[in-house]
Design a protein around this motif. Structure first.
Motif, PDB file in Angstrom:
ATOM      1  N   ARG A 106      10.846  -3.752  -6.744  1.00 15.23           N
ATOM      2  CA  ARG A 106      11.979  -4.690  -6.795  1.00 15.23           C
ATOM      3  C   ARG A 106      11.548  -6.127  -7.067  1.00 15.23           C
ATOM      4  O   ARG A 106      12.397  -7.011  -7.125  1.00 15.23           O
ATOM      5  N   LYS A 107      10.261  -6.343  -7.244  1.00 16.65           N
ATOM      6  CA  LYS A 107       9.793  -7.707  -7.471  1.00 16.65           C
ATOM      7  C   LYS A 107       9.959  -8.102  -8.938  1.00 16.65           C
ATOM      8  O   LYS A 107      10.199  -7.258  -9.804  1.00 16.65           O
ATOM      9  N   GLY A 108       9.780  -9.404  -9.214  1.00 19.27           N
ATOM     10  CA  GLY A 108      10.011  -9.914 -10.563  1.00 19.27           C
ATOM     11  C   GLY A 108       9.087  -9.328 -11.599  1.00 19.27           C
ATOM     12  O   GLY A 108       9.484  -9.115 -12.751  1.00 19.27           O
ATOM     13  N   ILE A 109       7.828  -9.087 -11.238  1.00 18.90           N
ATOM     14  CA  ILE A 109       6.905  -8.317 -12.069  1.00 18.90           C
ATOM     15  C   ILE A 109       6.345  -7.202 -11.205  1.00 18.90           C
ATOM     16  O   ILE A 109       6.092  -7.394 -10.015  1.00 18.90           O
ATOM     17  N   THR A 110       6.158  -6.030 -11.790  1.00 18.25           N
ATOM     18  CA  THR A 110       5.895  -4.864 -10.954  1.00 18.25           C
ATOM     19  C   THR A 110       5.062  -3.806 -11.664  1.00 18.25           C
ATOM     20  O   THR A 110       5.153  -3.621 -12.876  1.00 18.25           O
ATOM     21  N   ALA A 111       4.244  -3.123 -10.859  1.00 15.87           N
ATOM     22  CA  ALA A 111       3.592  -1.890 -11.298  1.00 15.87           C
ATOM     23  C   ALA A 111       4.043  -0.736 -10.411  1.00 15.87           C
ATOM     24  O   ALA A 111       3.355   0.264 -10.277  1.00 15.87           O
ATOM     25  N   GLY A 112       5.204  -0.876  -9.789  1.00 13.25           N
ATOM     26  CA  GLY A 112       5.697   0.095  -8.823  1.00 13.25           C
ATOM     27  C   GLY A 112       5.233  -0.261  -7.427  1.00 13.25           C
ATOM     28  O   GLY A 112       6.018  -0.337  -6.490  1.00 13.25           O
ATOM     29  N   GLU A 113       3.935  -0.470  -7.285  1.00 16.70           N
ATOM     30  CA  GLU A 113       3.318  -0.982  -6.060  1.00 16.70           C
ATOM     31  C   GLU A 113       2.183  -1.914  -6.480  1.00 16.70           C
ATOM     32  O   GLU A 113       1.854  -2.025  -7.664  1.00 16.70           O
ATOM     33  N   GLY A 114       1.563  -2.539  -5.501  1.00 14.28           N
ATOM     34  CA  GLY A 114       0.443  -3.421  -5.779  1.00 14.28           C
ATOM     35  C   GLY A 114       0.643  -4.791  -5.191  1.00 14.28           C
ATOM     36  O   GLY A 114       1.738  -5.141  -4.726  1.00 14.28           O
ATOM     37  N   GLY A 115      -0.431  -5.581  -5.195  1.00 11.33           N
ATOM     38  CA  GLY A 115      -0.352  -6.930  -4.674  1.00 11.33           C
ATOM     39  C   GLY A 115      -1.539  -7.745  -5.122  1.00 11.33           C
ATOM     40  O   GLY A 115      -2.402  -7.275  -5.872  1.00 11.33           O
ATOM     41  N   ALA A 116      -1.589  -8.979  -4.668  1.00 14.64           N
ATOM     42  CA  ALA A 116      -2.714  -9.861  -4.987  1.00 14.64           C
ATOM     43  C   ALA A 116      -2.874 -10.903  -3.893  1.00 14.64           C
ATOM     44  O   ALA A 116      -1.889 -11.343  -3.293  1.00 14.64           O
ATOM     45  N   LEU A 117      -4.107 -11.284  -3.671  1.00 11.65           N
ATOM     46  CA  LEU A 117      -4.464 -12.374  -2.778  1.00 11.65           C
ATOM     47  C   LEU A 117      -5.100 -13.457  -3.635  1.00 11.65           C
ATOM     48  O   LEU A 117      -6.016 -13.166  -4.421  1.00 11.65           O
ATOM     49  N   VAL A 118      -4.612 -14.692  -3.529  1.00  5.69           N
ATOM     50  CA  VAL A 118      -5.107 -15.769  -4.393  1.00  5.69           C
ATOM     51  C   VAL A 118      -5.512 -16.972  -3.550  1.00  5.69           C
ATOM     52  O   VAL A 118      -4.976 -17.204  -2.469  1.00  5.69           O
ATOM     53  N   SER A 119      -6.460 -17.753  -4.081  1.00  3.54           N
ATOM     54  CA  SER A 119      -6.938 -18.931  -3.363  1.00  3.54           C
ATOM     55  C   SER A 119      -7.828 -19.758  -4.280  1.00  3.54           C
ATOM     56  O   SER A 119      -8.393 -19.238  -5.255  1.00  3.54           O
ATOM     57  N   ASP A 120      -7.989 -21.029  -3.945  1.00  8.51           N
ATOM     58  CA  ASP A 120      -9.002 -21.859  -4.582  1.00  8.51           C
ATOM     59  C   ASP A 120     -10.367 -21.672  -3.930  1.00  8.51           C
ATOM     60  O   ASP A 120     -11.382 -22.103  -4.490  1.00  8.51           O
ATOM     61  N   ARG A 121     -10.390 -21.037  -2.779  1.00  9.69           N
ATOM     62  CA  ARG A 121     -11.644 -20.903  -2.017  1.00  9.69           C
ATOM     63  C   ARG A 121     -12.384 -19.624  -2.393  1.00  9.69           C
ATOM     64  O   ARG A 121     -11.967 -18.513  -2.053  1.00  9.69           O
ATOM     65  N   GLY A 178       1.121  -6.070   1.758  1.00  9.56           N
ATOM     66  CA  GLY A 178       0.723  -5.930   3.153  1.00  9.56           C
ATOM     67  C   GLY A 178      -0.782  -5.962   3.325  1.00  9.56           C
ATOM     68  O   GLY A 178      -1.309  -6.610   4.241  1.00  9.56           O
ATOM     69  N   SER A 179      -1.502  -5.265   2.433  1.00  8.03           N
ATOM     70  CA  SER A 179      -2.960  -5.290   2.521  1.00  8.03           C
ATOM     71  C   SER A 179      -3.503  -6.665   2.170  1.00  8.03           C
ATOM     72  O   SER A 179      -4.504  -7.112   2.744  1.00  8.03           O
ATOM     73  N   ALA A 180      -2.850  -7.369   1.235  1.00  7.15           N
ATOM     74  CA  ALA A 180      -3.277  -8.734   0.903  1.00  7.15           C
ATOM     75  C   ALA A 180      -3.091  -9.663   2.097  1.00  7.15           C
ATOM     76  O   ALA A 180      -3.960 -10.497   2.395  1.00  7.15           O
ATOM     77  N   LEU A 181      -1.967  -9.534   2.790  1.00 13.92           N
ATOM     78  CA  LEU A 181      -1.731 -10.353   3.976  1.00 13.92           C
ATOM     79  C   LEU A 181      -2.787 -10.075   5.047  1.00 13.92           C
ATOM     80  O   LEU A 181      -3.351 -11.002   5.646  1.00 13.92           O
ATOM     81  N   TYR A 182      -3.047  -8.807   5.286  1.00 13.08           N
ATOM     82  CA  TYR A 182      -4.033  -8.448   6.313  1.00 13.08           C
ATOM     83  C   TYR A 182      -5.422  -8.953   5.936  1.00 13.08           C
ATOM     84  O   TYR A 182      -6.132  -9.531   6.774  1.00 13.08           O
ATOM     85  N   LEU A 183      -5.837  -8.741   4.691  1.00 14.56           N
ATOM     86  CA  LEU A 183      -7.146  -9.226   4.253  1.00 14.56           C
ATOM     87  C   LEU A 183      -7.241 -10.740   4.419  1.00 14.56           C
ATOM     88  O   LEU A 183      -8.274 -11.263   4.855  1.00 14.56           O
ATOM     89  N   GLY A 184      -6.172 -11.439   4.046  1.00 11.37           N
ATOM     90  CA  GLY A 184      -6.176 -12.888   4.186  1.00 11.37           C
ATOM     91  C   GLY A 184      -6.383 -13.322   5.618  1.00 11.37           C
ATOM     92  O   GLY A 184      -7.174 -14.242   5.905  1.00 11.37           O
ATOM     93  N   LEU A 185      -5.688 -12.675   6.540  1.00 16.75           N
ATOM     94  CA  LEU A 185      -5.847 -13.025   7.954  1.00 16.75           C
ATOM     95  C   LEU A 185      -7.258 -12.720   8.447  1.00 16.75           C
ATOM     96  O   LEU A 185      -7.841 -13.495   9.217  1.00 16.75           O
ATOM     97  N   ARG A 186      -7.816 -11.604   7.988  1.00 17.29           N
ATOM     98  CA  ARG A 186      -9.181 -11.251   8.400  1.00 17.29           C
ATOM     99  C   ARG A 186     -10.186 -12.290   7.921  1.00 17.29           C
ATOM    100  O   ARG A 186     -11.053 -12.722   8.685  1.00 17.29           O
ATOM    101  N   VAL A 187     -10.103 -12.695   6.663  1.00 20.40           N
ATOM    102  CA  VAL A 187     -11.103 -13.633   6.138  1.00 20.40           C
ATOM    103  C   VAL A 187     -10.875 -15.046   6.662  1.00 20.40           C
ATOM    104  O   VAL A 187     -11.794 -15.870   6.632  1.00 20.40           O
TER     105      VAL A 187
END
Length: 379
Positions: free
Chosen positions: A186-201, A62-71
């Motif tokens: 419940r994701k395929g790889i997990t630390a319990g919680e967490g996320g990532a935002l990725v880009s070529d930019r 959720g924070s990755a999605l929000y950060l992405g929209l902000r930038v």
């Protein structure tokens, strides 16, 4: 349920001594906080796996999605087209950025946004497309990209469930201007919680990196300085960092990814074979030009059979299950929305059954047999 039968979990992480050892190393290092050296190591490795130049670890998807929209520059008055069939974190991020989510109906087979409907929703207020990889299988990104490029829009991939997936040989995460991943339990790889935002930019990730640490560069950027650098705040940011403890777990999970994917794909094949010819259910579709990571295995129950009764009977017999995900447009938080019949229909009929990499052959057989029994009883 017989007392001798264990409950078969809907989802379950695969963790063990390797993760514990990695966490112990972080404890020894003394850097447990967020955005430290272990996070940087994972970011470099994860970017390589998903085929992008840059990655930023975050507190959750959720924070990755929000950060992405902000930038990307989303602001009040903007409209963002969102694939409707998704956990509402996707639409929430648009609201939190001050914009309006406009939901697109989905394909009836793979449940991602229908490109034709996406295009029909574009107005002068539209700034971008937020496409969701439902259950991890990527949507029609060539079509989304063509629409975005022709209309001057950005494209953002909600790859929450998609680690290890591919689309026409390209890794999920590399299909748009930005992508957001989840490392929930419940994701395929997990630390319990967490996320990532990725880009070529680099510009987008550099801006997001500042925002995710209150508006300044993380402390590690000042390590080794021969002066006393004093950061300057130019905009208000957030604490959206992943801890180095979680990053240590994720480094081991990344090592496990090929085996975890193979296990899930084996389970999916066995389910497919077991339900072949079973009246009253449809199995999920995996398209041949993309690799499905099987974050979830979701059956579509025939309309004449009560999904609720199927679920209750499965649970009574020790098989966990749940609805698939949400038809976002019917959620009150989004106000009055246009009807989206495909998404609404699958929302009413989807049922997720156990899917994780720890399932034994005996458990898969028991799940399949129990589903067949229950569906036959209720037909």
């Amino acid at each position: 349920m017989s007392e001798s039968q264990d409950v078969i979990a809907l989802g379950q992480p695969t963790v063990g001594e390797e993760e514990l050892a990695a966490v112990a190393e972080v404890f020894k290092s003394g850097w447990l906080a967020g955005a430290g050296p272990t996070c940087r190591k994972f970011e470099e490795r994860f970017a390589s796996v998903v085929g992008t130049k840059h990655a930023l670890t975050t507190s959750n998807c959720g924070s990755a999605l929000y950060l992405g929209l902000r930038v990307l520059g989303v602001e009040p008055g903007d409209e963002v087209i969102v694939g409707d069939y998704t956990f509402p974190a996707t639409g929430h991020a648009v609201l939190q950025a001050g914009a309006t989510p406009v939901f697109a109906d989905v394909r009836p087979d793979i449940w991602s946004a229908d490109p034709a409907h996406v295009e029909s929703l574009i107005t002068e207020k539209t700034v971008g497309i937020l496409a969701v990889d439902v259950a991890g299988q990527p949507g029609d990104f060539d079509e989304y990209r063509a629409i975005a490029d022709s209309r001057g829009l950005w494209l953002f991939e909600d790859a929450a469930c998609s680690a290890g997936a591919t689309y026409k040989t390209r890794p999920a995460g590399s299909l748009a201007d930005l992508a957001a991943f989840s490392f929930h339990g419940r994701k395929g790889i997990t630390a319990g919680e967490g996320g990532a935002l990725v880009s070529d930019r680099e510009d987008l990730i550099a801006h997001a990196r500042k925002l995710h640490t209150y508006g300044i560069e993380p402390a590690i950027a000042r390590e080794g300085s021969d002066e006393l650098p004093i950061p300057t705040f130019h905009e208000a940011g957030f604490n959206f960092r992943l801890s180095d403890v979680q990053a240590a777990i994720m480094n081991v999970q990344l090592d496990r990814l090929p085996d975890l994917l193979a296990a899930r794909r084996s389970v999916a094949k066995r389910y497919h074979d077991a339900f072949d010819g079973l009246d009253g259910v449809e199995v999920p579709v995996a398209l041949p030009d993309r690799e499905h990571p099987w974050q979830a295995y979701i059956l579509t129950i025939a309309p004449e059979i009560s999904r609720g009764k199927v679920a209750l009977k499965l649970r009574e017999r020790g098989v966990q299950c749940n609805f698939g995900t949400y038809a976002s447009h019917v959620q009150p938080v989004y106000g009055k929305q246009a009807p989206l019949p495909v998404s609404a229909d699958i929302f009413a009929r989807h049922l997720a059954i156990p899917m994780h990499s720890n399932l034994t052959d005996a458990q898969v057989e028991r799940v399949a047999d129990t589903v067949r029994e229950v569906v036959t009883e209720l037909s």
